[in-house]
Write a protein that holds these residues in place. Sequence first.
Motif, PDB file in Angstrom:
ATOM      1  N   ILE A   7       0.734  -1.197   0.077  1.00 20.07           N
ATOM      2  CA  ILE A   7       0.465   0.386  -0.092  1.00 20.07           C
ATOM      3  C   ILE A   7       0.824   1.436  -0.144  1.00 20.07           C
ATOM      4  N   THR A   8       0.506   2.424  -0.683  1.00 17.40           N
ATOM      5  CA  THR A   8       1.308   3.048  -1.319  1.00 17.40           C
ATOM      6  C   THR A   8       0.413   4.527  -1.154  1.00 17.40           C
ATOM      7  N   VAL A   9       0.973   5.229  -0.239  1.00 15.68           N
ATOM      8  CA  VAL A   9      -0.109   6.340   0.579  1.00 15.68           C
ATOM      9  C   VAL A   9      -0.085   7.583   0.228  1.00 15.68           C
ATOM     10  N   GLY A  37     -13.962  -5.096  -2.579  1.00 19.47           N
ATOM     11  CA  GLY A  37     -13.201  -5.197  -2.315  1.00 19.47           C
ATOM     12  C   GLY A  37     -12.313  -3.316  -2.831  1.00 19.47           C
ATOM     13  N   GLU A  38     -13.557  -2.823  -3.796  1.00 14.95           N
ATOM     14  CA  GLU A  38     -13.237  -1.750  -4.119  1.00 14.95           C
ATOM     15  C   GLU A  38     -12.843   0.029  -2.859  1.00 14.95           C
ATOM     16  N   GLN A  39     -14.021  -0.901  -1.481  1.00 12.14           N
ATOM     17  CA  GLN A  39     -14.177   0.047  -0.487  1.00 12.14           C
ATOM     18  C   GLN A  39     -13.165  -0.060  -0.023  1.00 12.14           C
ATOM     19  N   ARG A  40     -12.832  -1.784   0.021  1.00 12.93           N
ATOM     20  CA  ARG A  40     -11.910  -2.084   0.902  1.00 12.93           C
ATOM     21  C   ARG A  40      -9.960  -1.307   1.370  1.00 12.93           C
ATOM     22  N   GLU A  41     -10.212  -1.225  -0.319  1.00 12.66           N
ATOM     23  CA  GLU A  41      -8.345  -0.411  -0.543  1.00 12.66           C
ATOM     24  C   GLU A  41      -8.784   0.995   0.075  1.00 12.66           C
ATOM     25  N   GLU A  42     -10.468   1.375  -0.784  1.00 13.69           N
ATOM     26  CA  GLU A  42     -10.566   3.011  -0.073  1.00 13.69           C
ATOM     27  C   GLU A  42      -9.859   3.259   1.689  1.00 13.69           C
ATOM     28  N   TYR A  43     -10.692   2.744   2.088  1.00 11.44           N
ATOM     29  CA  TYR A  43     -10.349   2.163   3.785  1.00 11.44           C
ATOM     30  C   TYR A  43      -9.333   2.068   4.812  1.00 11.44           C
ATOM     31  N   LEU A  46      -7.601   5.576   3.876  1.00 13.43           N
ATOM     32  CA  LEU A  46      -7.847   6.367   4.339  1.00 13.43           C
ATOM     33  C   LEU A  46      -7.963   6.423   6.377  1.00 13.43           C
ATOM     34  N   VAL A  47      -7.192   5.056   6.489  1.00 14.09           N
ATOM     35  CA  VAL A  47      -7.381   4.449   7.664  1.00 14.09           C
ATOM     36  C   VAL A  47      -5.671   5.194   8.013  1.00 14.09           C
ATOM     37  N   LEU A  48      -4.471   4.704   7.099  1.00 11.63           N
ATOM     38  CA  LEU A  48      -3.451   4.923   6.793  1.00 11.63           C
ATOM     39  C   LEU A  48      -3.216   6.414   7.322  1.00 11.63           C
ATOM     40  N   GLU A  49      -4.275   7.302   5.877  1.00 13.92           N
ATOM     41  CA  GLU A  49      -4.298   8.815   6.123  1.00 13.92           C
ATOM     42  C   GLU A  49      -4.483   9.599   7.673  1.00 13.92           C
ATOM     43  N   TRP A  50      -5.761   8.523   8.592  1.00 14.67           N
ATOM     44  CA  TRP A  50      -6.033   8.994   9.272  1.00 14.67           C
ATOM     45  C   TRP A  50      -4.939   9.343  10.737  1.00 14.67           C
ATOM     46  N   ALA A  51      -4.091   8.025  10.566  1.00 16.67           N
ATOM     47  CA  ALA A  51      -3.423   7.640  11.484  1.00 16.67           C
ATOM     48  C   ALA A  51      -1.759   8.415  11.238  1.00 16.67           C
TER      49      ALA A  51
END
Length: 61
Positions: A7-9, A37-43, A46-51
Motif C-alpha cells: 500500500i502506497t499512501v 473490494g474497492e471500498q476496502r482499498e479506500e478504507y 483512509l485509515v493510513l491517512e487518519w493514522a
Amino acid sequence: MLHSMSITVEFASERSADEVNEEIRALWRRAGGTLSGEQREEYQRLVLEWAAAAPQPVKAA
C-alpha cells in the motif's frame, strides 16, 4: 495462494484526523456496513491517512 499487498499512501492534502475520520464514517454509511473490494482499498487508504494525521502521544521523560 496468498498475495501480499503493498500500500502506497499519497495524500492530496493535509487533512486533520477528524476530517479523515468523518470520511471513513461516510464510507461505512454508504456501504451499509459491508465494504466491497474497492471500498476496502479506500478504507485502508483512509485509515493510513487518519493514522498519519492523528496526534502522536507525548512520551514522558
